[in-house]
Structures are given as structure tokens and as C-alpha cells.
Scaffold this active site. Structure first.
Site, PDB file in Angstrom:
ATOM      1  N   SER A 173       5.097  -2.378  -6.226  1.00  0.00           N
ATOM      2  CA  SER A 173       5.902  -1.839  -5.161  1.00  0.00           C
ATOM      3  C   SER A 173       7.319  -1.514  -5.048  1.00  0.00           C
ATOM      4  CB  SER A 173       5.528  -3.233  -4.069  1.00  0.00           C
ATOM      5  OG  SER A 173       4.424  -3.335  -3.703  1.00  0.00           O
ATOM      6  N   ARG A 187       9.613   2.156  -4.764  1.00  0.00           N
ATOM      7  CA  ARG A 187      10.682   2.142  -3.693  1.00  0.00           C
ATOM      8  C   ARG A 187      11.822   2.434  -4.609  1.00  0.00           C
ATOM      9  NH1 ARG A 187       6.804  -0.956  -1.698  1.00  0.00           N
ATOM     10  NH2 ARG A 187       6.734  -1.498   0.468  1.00  0.00           N
ATOM     11  N   GLY A 208      -2.066   4.426  -2.408  1.00  0.00           N
ATOM     12  CA  GLY A 208      -1.660   4.322  -0.791  1.00  0.00           C
ATOM     13  C   GLY A 208      -0.235   4.375  -0.600  1.00  0.00           C
ATOM     14  N   ARG A 238      -8.932   6.959   2.739  1.00  0.00           N
ATOM     15  CA  ARG A 238      -8.422   5.562   3.256  1.00  0.00           C
ATOM     16  C   ARG A 238      -7.696   5.850   4.587  1.00  0.00           C
ATOM     17  NH1 ARG A 238      -5.337   2.477  -1.437  1.00  0.00           N
ATOM     18  NH2 ARG A 238      -5.090   1.036   0.474  1.00  0.00           N
ATOM     19  N   SER A 270       1.218  -4.766   7.986  1.00  0.00           N
ATOM     20  CA  SER A 270       1.287  -3.830   6.871  1.00  0.00           C
ATOM     21  C   SER A 270       2.615  -3.498   6.429  1.00  0.00           C
ATOM     22  CB  SER A 270       0.512  -2.349   7.232  1.00  0.00           C
ATOM     23  OG  SER A 270       0.631  -1.451   6.257  1.00  0.00           O
ATOM     24  N   ASP A 299      -3.251  -8.281  -2.178  1.00  0.00           N
ATOM     25  CA  ASP A 299      -3.754  -7.656  -3.355  1.00  0.00           C
ATOM     26  C   ASP A 299      -4.677  -8.681  -4.323  1.00  0.00           C
ATOM     27  OD1 ASP A 299      -2.847  -5.244  -2.329  1.00  0.00           O
ATOM     28  OD2 ASP A 299      -1.127  -5.454  -3.259  1.00  0.00           O
ATOM     29  N   LYS A 329      -9.056  -1.300   1.079  1.00  0.00           N
ATOM     30  CA  LYS A 329      -8.219  -0.863  -0.116  1.00  0.00           C
ATOM     31  C   LYS A 329      -8.617  -0.091  -0.934  1.00  0.00           C
ATOM     32  CE  LYS A 329      -5.036  -3.938   1.259  1.00  0.00           C
ATOM     33  NZ  LYS A 329      -3.686  -3.428   1.517  1.00  0.00           N
ATOM     34  N   ARG A 335     -13.005  -4.085  -0.964  1.00  0.00           N
ATOM     35  CA  ARG A 335     -12.998  -5.311  -1.778  1.00  0.00           C
ATOM     36  C   ARG A 335     -14.088  -6.531  -1.380  1.00  0.00           C
ATOM     37  NH1 ARG A 335      -6.668  -4.756  -3.585  1.00  0.00           N
ATOM     38  NH2 ARG A 335      -6.992  -2.868  -4.937  1.00  0.00           N
ATOM     39  N   ARG A 369      -8.126  -3.492  -9.399  1.00  0.00           N
ATOM     40  CA  ARG A 369      -8.131  -4.951  -9.354  1.00  0.00           C
ATOM     41  C   ARG A 369      -9.689  -5.580  -9.461  1.00  0.00           C
ATOM     42  NH1 ARG A 369      -2.808  -5.288  -8.463  1.00  0.00           N
ATOM     43  NH2 ARG A 369      -1.713  -4.082  -7.194  1.00  0.00           N
TER      44      ARG A 369
HETATM   45  C1  S3P Z   1       1.941  -2.550  -0.454  1.00  0.00           C
HETATM   46  C2  S3P Z   1       1.388  -3.150   0.494  1.00  0.00           C
HETATM   47  C3  S3P Z   1       0.237  -3.601   0.622  1.00  0.00           C
HETATM   48  C4  S3P Z   1      -0.444  -3.642  -0.595  1.00  0.00           C
HETATM   49  C5  S3P Z   1      -0.354  -2.447  -1.439  1.00  0.00           C
HETATM   50  C6  S3P Z   1       1.149  -2.310  -1.811  1.00  0.00           C
HETATM   51  C7  S3P Z   1       3.436  -2.059  -0.519  1.00  0.00           C
HETATM   52  O1  S3P Z   1      -0.512  -2.744   1.483  1.00  0.00           O
HETATM   53  O2  S3P Z   1      -1.925  -4.062  -0.304  1.00  0.00           O
HETATM   54  O3  S3P Z   1      -0.784  -2.728  -2.687  1.00  0.00           O
HETATM   55  O4  S3P Z   1       3.941  -1.650  -1.657  1.00  0.00           O
HETATM   56  O5  S3P Z   1       4.155  -1.839   0.391  1.00  0.00           O
HETATM   57  P1  S3P Z   1      -0.550  -3.099   3.228  1.00  0.00           P
HETATM   58  O6  S3P Z   1       0.899  -3.016   3.734  1.00  0.00           O
HETATM   59  O7  S3P Z   1      -1.136  -1.814   3.734  1.00  0.00           O
HETATM   60  O8  S3P Z   1      -1.220  -4.371   3.482  1.00  0.00           O
END
Ligand code: S3P
Length: 440
Positions: free
Chosen positions: A30, A34, A102, A130, A175, A323, A350, A354, A395
Site C-alpha cells: 500500500s 502511494r 486493484g 472486480r 474501503s 488482507d 478480492k 477468498r 495470498r
Molecule cells: C488497500 C486497501 C484494501 C486492501 C488492499 C490494499 C490499499 O482494500 O484489501 O489490498 O492499499 O488501500 P479495500 O480498501 O478495498 O478494502
């Protein structure tokens, strides 16, 4: 894409073993995404260390290169991003292919909704199935011009737009991706953008925006920013990913005689649900050397094996461990008694479903695992060997590799190439710590 197609790699894991030693797992996915996005939009040079060299974060990196951002590396986790400023991105010559990621797609849809050029975002088969409506709807409320396939899936086509308007949005699902998408769009919008979350989700975007000098107001579950600001380049030390560390937290907990230290792990309180859940199950986990690195809390984590017992997982911990459920289901299978998860419908959308995919694999290995609409009920028991299918979900592959520690026969995990999306070097690291794992 990986050098292999997603079908042609299996893991073969022999039963038994214990974990010993210490390790640093790869960088947080994550935060890595960013760091590229904000570094690209900043003024000046952003230097990143500990960057995850996995396919997902590399997809983000390549997308920004395709939009004219000069990026050096990654070289042993070091990346230098030459920021182009808020108005400096250029139209890519081709569609932006985001692979399995995603996070790339949802965050970039917000960031690109207010640019002066059109963009098309595409992904692999899993990503193309998705749900994207969760970002399309609020972005349209902001005046974005964005279209998707029937069923609100990728490819996403985003049109040039300099008329975004801030909104005050109550998120229907917890989310971090939706929240981050809207905050990134909000920087390019007229006025103020506010997002309220129904439960706390990871706050890396907010922390990093602050680190780049962008003002945010937080009031409980609501976060707001004013459009039209700028970002100042900075240096970023990406901690090890707690979501990758989680596989070895469970491994060391379930394999008798284990003692393991995981170094420099990000322990942001919006991510530590896995530790809370394992402790509720009786795990022996110590958080040591807690420190702060670049606005994110980091620590070493010591795990010793212990006897786990089943629990009803508190629903408020679900978004904080979102996750980590595949590997927590392995912990539940090795625990005495029943574990019940509810309030986790998000797991069905996901990289794979899952809940269903884990239930199928656990049943193949002789465990009673009953999927429910929004969770699962698992009876702890004796795991057998067998062949399970990951459905291309990184995962799921790694979780069943960990399960082998407590199986009575060899476990073969099909379709495991996508482990490279989040955890390059998993097999070598797992082998070094005590798993009998090989690639077939
Ligand atoms: C993430 C947020 C999560 C997570 C994904 C990474 C992120 O998803 O499952 O692997 O980096 O913001 P959601 O915010 O859709 O739950």
C-alpha cells in the site's frame, strides 16, 4: 505480467518443519503504491527506500513512467521519482495496464479523473472482474467523466476534465481504496472534498499526504482536504509489509518449537488486526523496538509457537485485517474448537472469492469449513495432504504453503505465479526459515 503465465507454477510443500531465525519481508504494498503516486505529483525529487519490487507496485511505477514521469530504479528497493508537479502528467501513448492490482486501478482512477487528458485503465482477468462502481459512482458525483464495461468493471475510460467539484461522501463500504481515490481526486477538485468511513481503514494516504505537506483535516471518521494544493517531495522509508509478515506470524504460531523475529514491520494501528486476532486465539506475539519512521509506526515482531483456540472474530477487527484472512483461516484450522467470521463480505471481491476458495481448499485438506454469506465457520482439526487451487490469488497460495507445516501429507498449490505480485522471493525466504517448499 510475471515471466510465467499465471497457470504454470505450482508450489509443492512437504509436511512438517518449524520456523527459526529472523527475517525482513518485502516492503509494504500500500505504501509503495502511494509513494510513486504522490512522488510523481510532487515538486522535486522523492527518494524511496524499501520499495516493494512486486508486480503490483511495479505496475503503478510503469504507469507513471508511461505518463512522462522520470523514475529511476527500483534497485534493491531504492527508487527516485522526479516529480512533475500537480499539472505535469502527460497522456500515455497506450492504455495503462495495471495487471492484478486493484489498488493501482482504484487510486489512479481518482488521480486521473481531474487531468487534462484522457486515460484508459486495464487489468488482468481477475482485476477485470472486480467491482469498480464503488469508485465510479462518487467520482461521477464529483463531475468526473468515466465509463466502464457492463457490470461496472475495467477497462475504465476516463475523460479529460478540469471541472471536478469537491463532495462530502459517506462511504457505504469500509474501503481505504475508495477513500484514497476520492482524496486524490479531491486535490484536483474545486472546493473541499470530505470522506466519512463506516469503520476505520488503513490511513497511509492521509499520513503520506501530510508528509508531502498537503493539509488535511481529520475529525473522527471524517477526513477532508481542499483542492488546489501542492505536494513537496520528501524521502520515504517503506516498512516491511505486515500483510506479508502475517504468513510467518501464523507459521511460527502453528509449528511447534518455532521462534521467529520479523524485522522493521509496519505496525500502523489501521493494519494490526491480524496481531489482535491471533492474540485472541492464544498466540504468543511480542511487539518490540517500536519506533516511528517517516510518519509510520514500525516495530520488530517476535513470535513463539503456542496452542491456538477458536474464537468469534470481533467484526470491528475485520477492516483492520482485511488482507490477512486467508492465513488466519489456516490458523483457525490448526486451532482447537470453532472459529466464526462474520461481517467480511468484502472477502468475496478480492483477487479471488477468498471465502469460497479458502473453504474449498480447507475441505480438500480434510477440514470442516462452511462458507457463509459474509464469512466462514471453521472447525479446527487434523490437516491432510492434497492438491489445492489458488485461483491465481497470491495470498491463497502463500496461506496453503503455511498450512503444510501442520499437514500429514504433501500439499501442492496450483496457479501460484501471482505470489510475485506482493511477495517476490517468498519461496526462498520461507525455505530459509524452515519450510520444505519448492516450485514445480
Ligand atoms: C488497500 C486497501 C484494501 C486492501 C488492499 C490494499 C490499499 O482494500 O484489501 O489490498 O492499499 O488501500 P479495500 O480498501 O478495498 O478494502
Amino acid at each position: 505480467m510475471s515471466a510465467h503465465t499465471s497457470k504454470d507454477i505450482s508450489f509443492v510443500v512437504e509436511p512438517g518443519g518449524r520456523l527459526q531465525g529472523s527475517a525482513r519481508v518485502p516492503g509494504d504494498k500500500s505504501i509503495s503504491h502511494r509513494s510513486i503516486m504522490l512522488g510523481a505529483l510532487a515538486e522535486g525529487e522523492t527518494r524511496i527506500s524499501g520499495f516493494l519490487e512486486g508486480e503490483d507496485s511495479l505496475a503503478t511505477l510503469k504507469a507513471f513512467q508511461a505518463m512522462g514521469v522520470q523514475i529511476e530504479g527500483p534497485n534493491k528497493g531504492h527508487v527516485t521519482v522526479h516529480g512533475v508537479g500537480m499539472q505535469g502528467l502527460q497522456q500515455a501513448e497506450q492504455d495503462l495496464y495495471l495487471g492484478n492490482s486493484g489498488t493501482s486501478m482504484r487510486l489512479m482512477s481518482g488521480l486521473l479523473a481531474g487531468q487534462s487528458f484522457d486515460s484508459v485503465l486495464t487489468g488482468d482477468k481477475s482485476l477485470s472482474g472486480r467491482p469498480m462502481r464503488r469508485v465510479i459512482d462518487p467520482l461521477r458525483q464529483m463531475n468526473a467523466v468515466i465509463s466502464a464495461e457492463d457490470g461496472d468493471t475495467a477497462p475504465l475510460r476516463i475523460s479529460a476534465n478540469n471541472r471536478l467539484e469537491g463532495i462530502d461522501y459517506d462511504m457505504p463500504v469500509a474501503s481505504a481504496q475508495v477513500k484514497s481515490c476520492l482524496l486524490l481526486a479531491g486535490m484536483f477538485a474545486e472546493g473541499r472534498t470530505c470522506v466519512t468511513e463506516p469503520a476505520p481503514t488503513r490511513d497511509h494516504t492521509e499520513r503520506m499526504l501530510a508528509g508531502f505537506g498537503y493539509t488535511l483535516d481529520r475529525d473522527g471518521s471524517k477526513v477532508c482536504l481542499q483542492g488546489g494544493g501542492t505536494l513537496r517531495a520528501c524521502s520515504i522509508d517503506v516498512p516491511a509489509d505486515i500483510s506479508s509478515a502475517a504468513f510467518f506470524m501464523v507459521a511460527a504460531s502453528i509449528a511447534e518449537g518455532s521462534e521467529l523475529i520479523l524485522e522493521h514491520v509496519g505496525v500502523n494501528p489501521t493494519r494490526t488486526g491480524v496481531i489482535d486476532i491471533l492474540r485472541l486465539m492464544g498466540a504468543n506475539i511480542d511487539i518490540i523496538n517500536e519506533r516511528e519512521v517517516g510518519g509510520e509506526p514500525v516495530a520488530d515482531i517476535r513470535i513463539q509457537s503456542s496452542r491456538l483456540h477458536g474464537i468469534n472474530i470481533p467484526e470491528e477487527l475485520v477492516p483492520l485485517a482485511i488482507d490477512e484472512f486467508p492465513v488466519l483461516f489456516i490458523a483457525a484450522a490448526c486451532a482447537s474448537g470453532q472459529t466464526v467470521l462474520t461481517g467480511a463480505r468484502e472477502l468475496r471481491v478480492k483477487e479471488s472469492d477468498r471465502i469460497q476458495v479458502m473453504a474449498d481448499g480447507l475441505q480438500t485438506l480434510g477440514i470442516q469449513a462452511q462458507p457463509t454469506d459474509d464469512g466462514i465457520v471453521i472447525e479446527g482439526g487434523q490437516l491432510q495432504g492434497g492438491t489445492v487451487f489458488s485461483h491465481g490469488d497470491h495470498r491463497i497460495s502463500m496461506s496453503f504453503a503455511i498450512a503444510a507445516l501442520r499437514c500429514q501429507g504433501t500439499v501442492t498449490i496450483k496457479d501460484s505465479a501471482n505470489v510475485d505480485t506482493s511477495f517476490p522471493g517468498f519461496v526462498e525466504l520461507a525455505k530459509g526459515l524452515g519450510l520444505s517448499i519448492r516450485i514445480a
